[in-house]
Design an enzyme around this catalytic site. Sequence first.
Site, mmCIF file in Angstrom:
data_model
loop_
_atom_site.group_PDB
_atom_site.id
_atom_site.type_symbol
_atom_site.label_atom_id
_atom_site.label_comp_id
_atom_site.label_asym_id
_atom_site.label_seq_id
_atom_site.Cartn_x
_atom_site.Cartn_y
_atom_site.Cartn_z
ATOM 1 N N SER A 183 0.852 -1.081 -0.162
ATOM 2 C CA SER A 183 0.133 -0.114 -0.303
ATOM 3 C C SER A 183 0.980 1.356 0.085
ATOM 4 O O SER A 183 1.728 1.770 -0.796
ATOM 5 C CB SER A 183 -0.808 0.003 1.257
ATOM 6 O OG SER A 183 -2.001 0.731 1.170
ATOM 7 N N ASP A 280 -10.223 -3.585 -4.772
ATOM 8 C CA ASP A 280 -9.253 -2.400 -4.126
ATOM 9 C C ASP A 280 -9.389 -1.362 -5.113
ATOM 10 O O ASP A 280 -9.062 -1.540 -6.310
ATOM 11 C CB ASP A 280 -7.853 -3.184 -4.165
ATOM 12 C CG ASP A 280 -6.732 -2.338 -3.443
ATOM 13 O OD1 ASP A 280 -7.131 -1.226 -3.200
ATOM 14 O OD2 ASP A 280 -5.505 -2.726 -3.502
ATOM 15 N N HIS A 310 -8.300 -5.101 -0.564
ATOM 16 C CA HIS A 310 -6.749 -4.455 -0.244
ATOM 17 C C HIS A 310 -6.296 -5.049 0.904
ATOM 18 O O HIS A 310 -7.062 -5.059 1.878
ATOM 19 C CB HIS A 310 -7.176 -2.781 -0.193
ATOM 20 C CG HIS A 310 -5.968 -2.244 0.168
ATOM 21 N ND1 HIS A 310 -5.125 -1.775 -0.869
ATOM 22 C CD2 HIS A 310 -5.573 -1.508 1.193
ATOM 23 C CE1 HIS A 310 -4.281 -1.082 -0.441
ATOM 24 N NE2 HIS A 310 -4.419 -0.940 1.112
#
Length: 385
Positions: A183, A280, A310
């Site tokens: 991320s 995501d 995600h």
Amino acid sequence: MTKRIKSFILTFIAVILLCCMIIIVAVEQWSHTEAGKVPAKTAVLLHAVDKNLVTSGMKPPKFLTTSGTSSYNRETKYIPMSDGAKIPIRIYEPKIAGPHPIIIYYHGGAFLEGYGDINTHDNIVRALANKTGSVVISVGYRVAPEHPFPTATEDSYEALLWAVENAKTFNGNTNKIAVVGDSAGGNIATVVAMMARDRKGPAITSQALFYPLTTFKDVAFNSREMYDSGYYLISRNVMLKARKYYTPNKEMWSNPYTSPLQADNLSNLPPALIITAEFDPLRDEGEAYGKRLAEYGVPVKAIRYNGVMHGFVSFYEVMNRGNHALQEATIYLNQAFNEEIPYNPYDLQIYEHQKTLEAIQERGEAYAIGGYLLGKQTLAKLESW
């Protein structure tokens, strides 16, 4: 056998069957989300997070995990930065004799205080240490709002330099260095690779990016529109908050060290593994970044895992796809440490189909977790009365 015993047994069986039906119906209901149907295992985890039934420090149920001995020693220390501050790092050093390859890991967390640190991502780093046999260094870079850009990237790059300068103290091999992140940490990992190139810093053999954020600009991505509510573990509001505090000046949004997707030059960067998730909001920009890297001659292996959200790698202990993604990263990193990764035209791989037995196991575990969650919810309601 008396009639009373028979009646008790039949009643017990009926109750068990009723409970099973309730669990199955509940899980199937959770599977229908605002953006479509998701697999049962993904559904129960999304429901658990949405209802605050799991926390970052919570361990998975024992029946879903295996025990084993650690293959590394772990040490947390504070290292100095050029501005006089100190940041935490956590070193996972293999117990066997080195020197060992070095993996620098950058955790996710939206570049913001309270969203992630070296503790919340410890399970991923432990897994990488066990699976790769490398020294893994998890970096606790400083975050916004107290420390906006470029503090996080400068801390992260200086941690790389520190690792090279001090490699002998943890039996590290400075000829084999990789950067990995998820991320926001995926953003930082690839930015550190760019900084090393631009500043003629340490040679990096590869980069592995789990669902990275690659641009702060208002680019129209379909995944940003479909999965931005926050139900899929990251929301538009969090992304806007990250932009507001991490990149408070609009000029920062086009900086290649915040938005690598917008970089003018992506050549001479290390080979990249980019892993994305179907559900995501960051999916499309991660894949777009992989495509741009390939256009500049960088070897790229891009894999989209369908059926997951995600952050799914953080759930590798209870999600087969998360464990599979970690295994892919392990294979890729070890390959890059030992041989040159060949260049091939960009080709996004889709990981979707599971073996029949694995799919049955996943569904069975989903129902087991669903029952566990329903039990927690029921107990919570009883305690509140």
